[in-house]
Write a protein that holds these residues in place. Structure first.
Motif, PDB file in Angstrom:
ATOM      1  N   ASP A   1       0.831  -1.199   0.000  1.00 43.25           N
ATOM      2  CA  ASP A   1       0.000   0.000   0.000  1.00 43.25           C
ATOM      3  C   ASP A   1       0.867   1.252   0.000  1.00 43.25           C
ATOM      4  O   ASP A   1       1.488   1.597   1.013  1.00 43.25           O
ATOM      5  CB  ASP A   1      -0.922  -0.008   1.226  1.00 43.25           C
ATOM      6  CG  ASP A   1      -1.951   1.116   1.191  1.00 43.25           C
ATOM      7  OD1 ASP A   1      -2.968   0.990   1.892  1.00 43.25           O
ATOM      8  OD2 ASP A   1      -1.734   2.113   0.474  1.00 43.25           O
ATOM      9  N   ARG A   2       0.880   1.954  -1.131  1.00 48.52           N
ATOM     10  CA  ARG A   2       1.710   3.169  -1.224  1.00 48.52           C
ATOM     11  C   ARG A   2       1.223   4.269  -0.295  1.00 48.52           C
ATOM     12  O   ARG A   2       1.928   5.239  -0.037  1.00 48.52           O
ATOM     13  CB  ARG A   2       1.723   3.679  -2.666  1.00 48.52           C
ATOM     14  CG  ARG A   2       2.568   2.826  -3.590  1.00 48.52           C
ATOM     15  CD  ARG A   2       2.839   3.531  -4.913  1.00 48.52           C
ATOM     16  NE  ARG A   2       3.801   2.786  -5.710  1.00 48.52           N
ATOM     17  CZ  ARG A   2       5.121   2.920  -5.594  1.00 48.52           C
ATOM     18  NH1 ARG A   2       5.628   3.765  -4.727  1.00 48.52           N
ATOM     19  NH2 ARG A   2       5.939   2.200  -6.359  1.00 48.52           N
TER      20      ARG A   2
ATOM     21  N   ALA B   1       9.862   4.682  -2.013  1.00 52.63           N
ATOM     22  CA  ALA B   1       9.837   4.476  -3.467  1.00 52.63           C
ATOM     23  C   ALA B   1       9.879   2.976  -3.794  1.00 52.63           C
ATOM     24  O   ALA B   1       9.203   2.509  -4.705  1.00 52.63           O
ATOM     25  CB  ALA B   1      11.010   5.199  -4.131  1.00 52.63           C
ATOM     26  N   SER B   2      10.662   2.255  -3.056  1.00 47.45           N
ATOM     27  CA  SER B   2      10.773   0.803  -3.262  1.00 47.45           C
ATOM     28  C   SER B   2       9.809   0.019  -2.382  1.00 47.45           C
ATOM     29  O   SER B   2       9.748  -1.214  -2.481  1.00 47.45           O
ATOM     30  CB  SER B   2      12.206   0.336  -2.967  1.00 47.45           C
ATOM     31  OG  SER B   2      13.127   0.987  -3.810  1.00 47.45           O
ATOM     32  N   GLN B   3       9.075   0.698  -1.506  1.00 41.94           N
ATOM     33  CA  GLN B   3       8.116   0.074  -0.598  1.00 41.94           C
ATOM     34  C   GLN B   3       8.795  -1.011   0.226  1.00 41.94           C
ATOM     35  O   GLN B   3       8.370  -2.171   0.265  1.00 41.94           O
ATOM     36  CB  GLN B   3       6.914  -0.467  -1.394  1.00 41.94           C
ATOM     37  CG  GLN B   3       6.128   0.655  -2.063  1.00 41.94           C
ATOM     38  CD  GLN B   3       5.009   0.163  -2.944  1.00 41.94           C
ATOM     39  OE1 GLN B   3       5.087   0.229  -4.168  1.00 41.94           O
ATOM     40  NE2 GLN B   3       3.967  -0.319  -2.317  1.00 41.94           N
ATOM     41  N   TYR B   4       9.825  -0.580   0.893  1.00 44.50           N
ATOM     42  CA  TYR B   4      10.738  -1.504   1.571  1.00 44.50           C
ATOM     43  C   TYR B   4      11.113  -0.926   2.924  1.00 44.50           C
ATOM     44  O   TYR B   4      11.422   0.261   3.050  1.00 44.50           O
ATOM     45  CB  TYR B   4      11.976  -1.635   0.676  1.00 44.50           C
ATOM     46  CG  TYR B   4      13.099  -2.477   1.168  1.00 44.50           C
ATOM     47  CD1 TYR B   4      13.158  -3.821   0.850  1.00 44.50           C
ATOM     48  CD2 TYR B   4      14.122  -1.915   1.907  1.00 44.50           C
ATOM     49  CE1 TYR B   4      14.220  -4.595   1.272  1.00 44.50           C
ATOM     50  CE2 TYR B   4      15.187  -2.684   2.332  1.00 44.50           C
ATOM     51  CZ  TYR B   4      15.242  -4.013   2.004  1.00 44.50           C
ATOM     52  OH  TYR B   4      16.285  -4.779   2.416  1.00 44.50           O
ATOM     53  N   VAL B   5      11.043  -1.794   3.953  1.00 48.36           N
ATOM     54  CA  VAL B   5      11.443  -1.407   5.300  1.00 48.36           C
ATOM     55  C   VAL B   5      12.407  -2.472   5.804  1.00 48.36           C
ATOM     56  O   VAL B   5      12.186  -3.666   5.559  1.00 48.36           O
ATOM     57  CB  VAL B   5      10.230  -1.361   6.257  1.00 48.36           C
ATOM     58  CG1 VAL B   5      10.615  -0.752   7.590  1.00 48.36           C
ATOM     59  CG2 VAL B   5       9.065  -0.610   5.641  1.00 48.36           C
ATOM     60  N   SER B   6      13.429  -2.045   6.508  1.00 53.89           N
ATOM     61  CA  SER B   6      14.348  -3.039   7.044  1.00 53.89           C
ATOM     62  C   SER B   6      14.710  -2.698   8.482  1.00 53.89           C
ATOM     63  O   SER B   6      14.519  -1.567   8.943  1.00 53.89           O
ATOM     64  CB  SER B   6      15.617  -3.148   6.191  1.00 53.89           C
ATOM     65  OG  SER B   6      16.336  -1.937   6.254  1.00 53.89           O
TER      66      SER B   6
ATOM     67  N   PRO C   1      -0.145   0.267   9.296  1.00 53.20           N
ATOM     68  CA  PRO C   1      -1.563   0.493   9.082  1.00 53.20           C
ATOM     69  C   PRO C   1      -1.766   1.009   7.659  1.00 53.20           C
ATOM     70  O   PRO C   1      -1.296   2.104   7.338  1.00 53.20           O
ATOM     71  CB  PRO C   1      -1.922   1.559  10.118  1.00 53.20           C
ATOM     72  CG  PRO C   1      -0.648   2.255  10.421  1.00 53.20           C
ATOM     73  CD  PRO C   1       0.482   1.375  10.029  1.00 53.20           C
ATOM     74  N   PRO C   2      -2.444   0.266   6.780  1.00 55.12           N
ATOM     75  CA  PRO C   2      -2.610   0.725   5.403  1.00 55.12           C
ATOM     76  C   PRO C   2      -3.430   1.996   5.328  1.00 55.12           C
ATOM     77  O   PRO C   2      -4.460   2.108   6.001  1.00 55.12           O
ATOM     78  CB  PRO C   2      -3.321  -0.447   4.714  1.00 55.12           C
ATOM     79  CG  PRO C   2      -3.954  -1.208   5.810  1.00 55.12           C
ATOM     80  CD  PRO C   2      -3.101  -1.014   7.020  1.00 55.12           C
TER      81      PRO C   2
END
Lengths: 111, 110
Positions: free
Chosen positions: A27-28, A68-73, A92-93
Motif C-alpha cells: 500500500d503506497r 519508493a521501493s516500498q521496503y522497510v528493514s 496500518p494501510p
C-alpha cells in the motif's frame, strides 16, 4: 499479494554479527511502519517505529525506510543470543487504525 | 505509566460456548484494536474501536464482536466457539508512539 511480506526465516547469525531483517509492503498510502519483537509465548513488543524515508537509529537497532521501493528493514548490530526471537513488521494501510502484520522472521543468534 | 491490561490470561472453553475478553488501554489512549494470533495465520486484525465507535473491522465472521466503553476499556466476544478459535487474542492501545500490546489472552477451545 499480501499487504506486508517478510521472509519467515529462520535467519541465523553468529553472536556479535549484524542481523538484517527485511519487509515489503503493497500500500503506497502507508505512512508509518513498526517493528515488533516477539519471544515465544509472549506478546509483541514495539522496538522501532519509522515514518519518513531514511534511517532511524536507537541503540543497536536501525530501521530503514524506502517508500519508493516500498521496503522497510531492521538492522541489529552486535547481535546477542537474547535477540533470538520473531521479528514482526507492521503497518496500518492508508493510515487506518488497524495494523497489518507480516508473517514474521525468526532470528537465531548463535553464541 | 501502566501498560495495556488484558484479562483473563488463560481460558479453556468448550465448543459452542461463548467467551468475553477484556482489555484496558494505556491511560489517555482512545484507540483499542484486537488481533488473533495463530501459528498458521499469524497476527490477524479483528477490529478497532475509537471513542466507543468501531472504526475498522477485519475479515472475521459475525461470531466475533466487540465494544468499547466510555472509559476506553474494550471487550471482545466470541459466540458459538469452534475449535479453530483457539488462539492468542491480543489487544493493542495506540497513541503518539505506536501500538502497545497487552500480554494477551490464550483461549483454548476443546
Amino acid at each position: 499479494q499480501k499487504e506486508v511480506e517478510q521472509n519467515s526465516g529462520p535467519l541465523s547469525v553468529p553472536e556479535g554479527a549484524i542481523a538484517s531483517l527485511n519487509c515489503t509492503y503493497s500500500d503506497r498510502g502507508s505512512q508509518s511502519f513498526f517493528w515488533y519483537r516477539q519471544y515465544s509465548g509472549k506478546s509483541p513488543e514495539l522496538i522501532m517505529s519509522i515514518y519518513s524515508n531514511g534511517d532511524k537509529e536507537d541503540g543497536r537497532f536501525t530501521a530503514q525506510l524506502n517508500k519508493a521501493s516500498q521496503y522497510v528493514s531492521l538492522l541489529i548490530r552486535d547481535s546477542q543470543p537474547s535477540d533470538s526471537a520473531t521479528y514482526l513488521c507492521a503497518s496500518p494501510p492508508g493510515n487506518t487504525g488497524k495494523l497489518i502484520f507480516g508473517q514474521g522472521t525468526t532470528l537465531q543468534v548463535k553464541p | 505509566k501502566a501498560g495495556v491490561t488484558q484479562t483473563p490470561r488463560y481460558l479453556i472453553k468448550t465448543r459452542g460456548q461463548q467467551v468475553t475478553l477484556s482489555c484496558s488501554p494505556i491511560s489517555g489512549h482512545r484507540s483499542v484494536s484486537w488481533y488473533q494470533q495463530t501459528p498458521g495465520q499469524g497476527l490477524q486484525f479483528l477490529f478497532e474501536y475509537f471513542s466507543e465507535t468501531q472504526r475498522n473491522k477485519g475479515n472475521f465472521p459475525g461470531r466475533f464482536s466487540g465494544r468499547q466503553f466510555s472509559n476506553s476499556r474494550s471487550e471482545m466476544n466470541v459466540s458459538t466457539l469452534e475449535l479453530g478459535d483457539s488462539a492468542l487474542y491480543l489487544c493493542a492501545s495506540s497513541g503518539d508512539h505506536g501500538y502497545t500490546f497487552g500480554s494477551g489472552t490464550r483461549l483454548t477451545v476443546v
